[in-house]
Every structure is written in structure tokens, then in C-alpha cells.
Design a protein around this motif. Sequence first.
Motif, PDB file in Angstrom:
ATOM      1  N   LYS A 157      60.233   0.174  95.084  1.00 52.98           N
ATOM      2  CA  LYS A 157      60.098   1.114  93.983  1.00 52.98           C
ATOM      3  C   LYS A 157      59.987   0.359  92.668  1.00 52.98           C
ATOM      4  O   LYS A 157      60.674  -0.633  92.452  1.00 52.98           O
ATOM      5  CB  LYS A 157      61.316   2.041  93.969  1.00 52.98           C
ATOM      6  N   ARG A 158      59.102   0.819  91.788  1.00 49.58           N
ATOM      7  CA  ARG A 158      58.859   0.115  90.527  1.00 49.58           C
ATOM      8  C   ARG A 158      59.453   0.834  89.324  1.00 49.58           C
ATOM      9  O   ARG A 158      59.474   0.301  88.231  1.00 49.58           O
ATOM     10  CB  ARG A 158      57.360  -0.052  90.290  1.00 49.58           C
ATOM     11  N   ASN A 159      59.837   2.108  89.504  1.00 46.80           N
ATOM     12  CA  ASN A 159      60.378   2.914  88.411  1.00 46.80           C
ATOM     13  C   ASN A 159      59.411   2.979  87.218  1.00 46.80           C
ATOM     14  O   ASN A 159      59.815   2.887  86.061  1.00 46.80           O
ATOM     15  CB  ASN A 159      61.742   2.386  87.958  1.00 46.80           C
ATOM     16  N   THR A 160      58.138   3.128  87.544  1.00 45.08           N
ATOM     17  CA  THR A 160      57.101   3.203  86.515  1.00 45.08           C
ATOM     18  C   THR A 160      56.085   4.280  86.885  1.00 45.08           C
ATOM     19  O   THR A 160      55.693   4.397  88.044  1.00 45.08           O
ATOM     20  CB  THR A 160      56.380   1.852  86.347  1.00 45.08           C
ATOM     21  N   ILE A 161      55.669   5.061  85.881  1.00 45.91           N
ATOM     22  CA  ILE A 161      54.675   6.110  86.083  1.00 45.91           C
ATOM     23  C   ILE A 161      53.451   5.792  85.227  1.00 45.91           C
ATOM     24  O   ILE A 161      53.573   5.501  84.033  1.00 45.91           O
ATOM     25  CB  ILE A 161      55.241   7.484  85.679  1.00 45.91           C
ATOM     26  N   GLY A 162      52.271   5.839  85.829  1.00 46.69           N
ATOM     27  CA  GLY A 162      51.033   5.658  85.098  1.00 46.69           C
ATOM     28  C   GLY A 162      50.567   6.979  84.512  1.00 46.69           C
ATOM     29  O   GLY A 162      50.666   8.016  85.160  1.00 46.69           O
TER      30      GLY A 162
ATOM     31  N   ILE B 138      56.294  13.329  78.334  1.00 47.49           N
ATOM     32  CA  ILE B 138      56.344  12.564  79.585  1.00 47.49           C
ATOM     33  C   ILE B 138      57.278  11.362  79.434  1.00 47.49           C
ATOM     34  O   ILE B 138      58.163  11.123  80.261  1.00 47.49           O
ATOM     35  CB  ILE B 138      54.938  12.091  79.991  1.00 47.49           C
ATOM     36  N   GLU B 139      57.077  10.614  78.358  1.00 46.43           N
ATOM     37  CA  GLU B 139      57.868   9.395  78.151  1.00 46.43           C
ATOM     38  C   GLU B 139      59.355   9.701  77.997  1.00 46.43           C
ATOM     39  O   GLU B 139      60.205   9.019  78.581  1.00 46.43           O
ATOM     40  CB  GLU B 139      57.360   8.654  76.916  1.00 46.43           C
ATOM     41  N   GLU B 140      59.667  10.710  77.206  1.00 44.04           N
ATOM     42  CA  GLU B 140      61.072  11.036  76.973  1.00 44.04           C
ATOM     43  C   GLU B 140      61.771  11.451  78.258  1.00 44.04           C
ATOM     44  O   GLU B 140      62.891  11.015  78.540  1.00 44.04           O
ATOM     45  CB  GLU B 140      61.173  12.164  75.935  1.00 44.04           C
ATOM     46  N   GLU B 141      61.098  12.293  79.050  1.00 46.21           N
ATOM     47  CA  GLU B 141      61.723  12.755  80.291  1.00 46.21           C
ATOM     48  C   GLU B 141      61.797  11.641  81.316  1.00 46.21           C
ATOM     49  O   GLU B 141      62.802  11.494  82.025  1.00 46.21           O
ATOM     50  CB  GLU B 141      60.935  13.940  80.858  1.00 46.21           C
TER      51      GLU B 141
ATOM     52  N   GLY C 148      65.219   6.970  84.163  1.00 44.45           N
ATOM     53  CA  GLY C 148      65.124   5.552  84.447  1.00 44.45           C
ATOM     54  C   GLY C 148      63.727   5.052  84.730  1.00 44.45           C
ATOM     55  O   GLY C 148      63.560   3.991  85.345  1.00 44.45           O
ATOM     56  N   TYR C 149      62.728   5.786  84.277  1.00 42.50           N
ATOM     57  CA  TYR C 149      61.341   5.390  84.514  1.00 42.50           C
ATOM     58  C   TYR C 149      60.668   4.952  83.213  1.00 42.50           C
ATOM     59  O   TYR C 149      60.903   5.535  82.145  1.00 42.50           O
ATOM     60  CB  TYR C 149      60.534   6.542  85.114  1.00 42.50           C
ATOM     61  N   ALA C 150      59.809   3.954  83.333  1.00 41.15           N
ATOM     62  CA  ALA C 150      58.948   3.545  82.227  1.00 41.15           C
ATOM     63  C   ALA C 150      57.569   4.171  82.440  1.00 41.15           C
ATOM     64  O   ALA C 150      57.276   4.709  83.515  1.00 41.15           O
ATOM     65  CB  ALA C 150      58.835   2.026  82.181  1.00 41.15           C
TER      66      ALA C 150
ATOM     67  N   ILE D 217      54.885  20.791  78.657  1.00 39.91           N
ATOM     68  CA  ILE D 217      53.961  20.397  79.723  1.00 39.91           C
ATOM     69  C   ILE D 217      54.232  18.959  80.144  1.00 39.91           C
ATOM     70  O   ILE D 217      54.268  18.631  81.333  1.00 39.91           O
ATOM     71  CB  ILE D 217      52.500  20.568  79.257  1.00 39.91           C
ATOM     72  N   GLY D 218      54.428  18.077  79.154  1.00 35.21           N
ATOM     73  CA  GLY D 218      54.714  16.678  79.465  1.00 35.21           C
ATOM     74  C   GLY D 218      56.019  16.507  80.220  1.00 35.21           C
ATOM     75  O   GLY D 218      56.096  15.763  81.202  1.00 35.21           O
ATOM     76  N   VAL D 219      57.050  17.213  79.767  1.00 35.50           N
ATOM     77  CA  VAL D 219      58.357  17.144  80.432  1.00 35.50           C
ATOM     78  C   VAL D 219      58.250  17.619  81.875  1.00 35.50           C
ATOM     79  O   VAL D 219      58.755  16.966  82.807  1.00 35.50           O
ATOM     80  CB  VAL D 219      59.401  17.993  79.664  1.00 35.50           C
ATOM     81  N   LYS D 220      57.582  18.745  82.070  1.00 33.39           N
ATOM     82  CA  LYS D 220      57.471  19.310  83.423  1.00 33.39           C
ATOM     83  C   LYS D 220      56.647  18.408  84.328  1.00 33.39           C
ATOM     84  O   LYS D 220      56.985  18.235  85.513  1.00 33.39           O
ATOM     85  CB  LYS D 220      56.836  20.707  83.356  1.00 33.39           C
ATOM     86  N   ALA D 221      55.590  17.833  83.805  1.00 32.01           N
ATOM     87  CA  ALA D 221      54.759  16.932  84.610  1.00 32.01           C
ATOM     88  C   ALA D 221      55.555  15.706  85.053  1.00 32.01           C
ATOM     89  O   ALA D 221      55.442  15.255  86.205  1.00 32.01           O
ATOM     90  CB  ALA D 221      53.531  16.503  83.818  1.00 32.01           C
ATOM     91  N   ALA D 222      56.367  15.173  84.137  1.00 34.02           N
ATOM     92  CA  ALA D 222      57.205  14.017  84.485  1.00 34.02           C
ATOM     93  C   ALA D 222      58.199  14.395  85.576  1.00 34.02           C
ATOM     94  O   ALA D 222      58.388  13.653  86.550  1.00 34.02           O
ATOM     95  CB  ALA D 222      57.932  13.506  83.251  1.00 34.02           C
TER      96      ALA D 222
END
Length: 332
Positions: free
Chosen positions: A58-63, A81-84, A89-91, A295-300
Motif C-alpha cells: 500500500k502506498r497511501n497515495t491517491i492520483g 479531495i486533499e483535505e479528506e 493518512g493519504y497523500a 464533491i471532492g470530500v465524497k470522492a475521496a
Amino acid sequence: MATLKDVAKLACVDVSTVSRALNNTSYVHPDTKARIFAAVKELSYQPNLLAKGLRQGKRNTIGVVIPRLIMTVFAEITQGIEEEARKHGYATLICHTEDSPKVEKECLNRLRNGFIDGLIIAGTGRNTRLVRDIHSSGLACTQIVRKQDSLISSVVVDYKACGYEAVRYLASKGCREIGLINGSMQLTPYRDRYEGYRKALAELGLSETSAVSPQPASVHSLEYGYDCTLELLGTNPKLDAIIAAADVQGIGALRALKEQGRRPEQIRVISLTGHIIGGMLETAMTSMEMPAHEIGVKAALMTIEEIDSPEEHKAGPRHLVYQSSLVEREST
């Protein structure tokens, strides 16, 4: 640089105890844990998250792949997205494509071969097979704003209703010659907005005046809104309202109207994609605003849930549709 062994030596414990304490994987006596954290602080120890991720698979990163950030709703979505993601613990790794299928393909191939666990994308629709292949390979995927593939989860807005309600609103203000500045019909939001626009016009017995971009990349510019406004005025001199697909187009429209000597009460302007800048203009712009941050929060959240779900318990695709809300300002 301090290592795990250095921390263990200073805390007078073995390496496995340090590992258990830092990862909270099993019980460690509170006094022992306190010594370990004191040693971590004294040595300024930083764990190697990349190595840890590789060990765990696991990389804990989302593109995140989006068309553009500057003066678009995608900036607020990406912030959500970034905040959520950070809370969990994801970048994030962000790529912007200017709606170029070629650039998008390059971004997708780099991300899939790099260190990401999941992908959030507002795609061009020209690389759907590649996105589906990435998803099939085990990476979590969520579509935002643009739903191109029903087999992959999405978070979008009811664009037909948005276009429809904008026309009905302007008609309630007495407008009868309502023009539309839109984008490429290859992209779902623009196509659906156009359908809503046409449906409302048909119900009201009004005629259509629209300007549509032949090149998707050009729609994200002030110049495009400016040029389309001049085109609309040339096509229909009786124009009394303009619907712009996005605020950046609406800003260009307001500039063109001002130069043509048209006042807001003569030609009303409304944006179908509200951005915070619209409310700060000299002539504050009325808009149909989508809940971009939400939308960003929910997508994350949806992406992280898919990442964390065991393979045998993976749920099917989920499709969430938000509604836009009218914010009335000076331009109407």
C-alpha cells in the motif's frame, strides 16, 4: 538520519517493540511506549513511509486527474479531495490535462506504474478503456464531475436540471432570447446542460441561440467566453440573456457586453458552474452552484473505502448525483 535501531537502543527495547508501538499493532506497556516516543522525539526519527507501504502493498497515495485548476471549480473539488485524504493518512498526486486525451493518457500510465492506491478522475472520455483497465488491475477508481463509465463509481451533478432551471429562472425575469455558451458535446456535463437548456426552451416556446466550442481545451478561458458572446450577439441582436457553462466563460461574457455598451439589465448573465470568484466581480455573477468541496470530500471517501475493502467484499460501483443551487447576484 536516525533509524529504528537507534530508537530501540535509546529506549532500551528491541526493534520489534518499537515497531509495535509506532504502528499500534499490539499491546505495549504505557511506560515502555512513553520511552519509545521520547526517543523518537529526541532523535527526530522519521519512519520510511515508502518502504512501509511497499511492505504492506500500500502506498497511501491517491492520483487525481483533472482538466485544470486555475479559475475552475476543480480547484475547490481538489481541495476537498486533499483535505479528506489527509485526514485518512493519504497523500495526493495531481495531474492536469487541459482536456487533452494525449496528456491524459500519459498521466494515467505514469500514475498506474507509480505509487498510487487509487485514482480520482474528471476524464475526457477518450481514455475510458484505459481507465477501466486500471480499475480492473486492482486500483480503486472514482469519476468526478464527468461520468464516462457506468462500471466505475462516480460523483457528479444533475446537469440537465441545471440547464433547465437556469432557463426557467431567466424566463421568470422576462427574458425571451436566451443564448448559451457551452463546451464540447463529447463531454457529458456540456451535453446534458444543452439538453436541459433545449427542453426548457421547448416548453416555453422559445428559440435557441447557442455557441459551442469545437475544441474542448479552449472552453476554460476568458477569451472563449468573450468570443462566444460576440458570436451570440451577431447571431441574435435581440439577445436578452446569456447562460455560460462556467464562470470563466461568464467573466469573458461580461467583459464583451461592457465593451458593447450593454448593461446588466439589458442582457442578463448566469453561470452554470459557480466559482467563488463570481461573487467578487464588479458585476457579481448569478450562478447555479454545485457543492464542489463536498464533491471532492465524497470522492475521496469513496476511493479510500474501495482501497480499504478486502477483495472478497468489494462493493459494486456507486453513483452519487448532487443538485446545483441558484445564487442570485447583480448580473441578473
